[in-house]
Design a protein around this motif. Structure first.
Motif: not given
Length: 100
Positions: A13-16, A73-74, A52-56
């Motif tokens: 996703h970041p690459q896209a 990007y989902q 972005h993810w929980p706990g970051l």
């Protein structure tokens, strides 16, 4: 730039996002562990685009998280960088390119 491995589901996703903007960045390496990426950024080794993810925030409390891509990007994609960047102009230039 620390690249989240584009061969992984999350890293594509970041690459896209970069590809959609025609941006090529020089990565110092590819990692498929978000925790390792967060720790490297917190240690000021580089910056990264990650979902972005929980706990970051708990893992990288000295980092800045800037939303650069909504959920198209989902997942929300953020630029993860140190709060007190040693090269703020470089980060600002990347942010401008990402928002183009």
């Amino acid at each position: 730039y620390i690249r989240y491995d584009p061969e992984t589901w999350g890293g594509r996703h970041p690459q896209a996002f970069l590809d959609d903007r025609g941006l090529q960045v020089h990565a110092i390496g590819d990692l498929d562990a978000l925790e390792a990426i967060a720790m490297l950024v917190a240690d000021e080794v580089g910056i990264s685009l990650v979902p972005h993810w929980p706990g970051l925030e708990k893992l990288a409390p000295t980092c800045t998280l800037l939303l650069v891509a909504p959920e198209q990007y989902q997942r929300e994609i953020i630029l993860l960088g140190p709060r007190q960047a040693t090269r703020p102009a470089m980060i600002q230039a990347l942010l401008q390119a990402l928002h183009s």
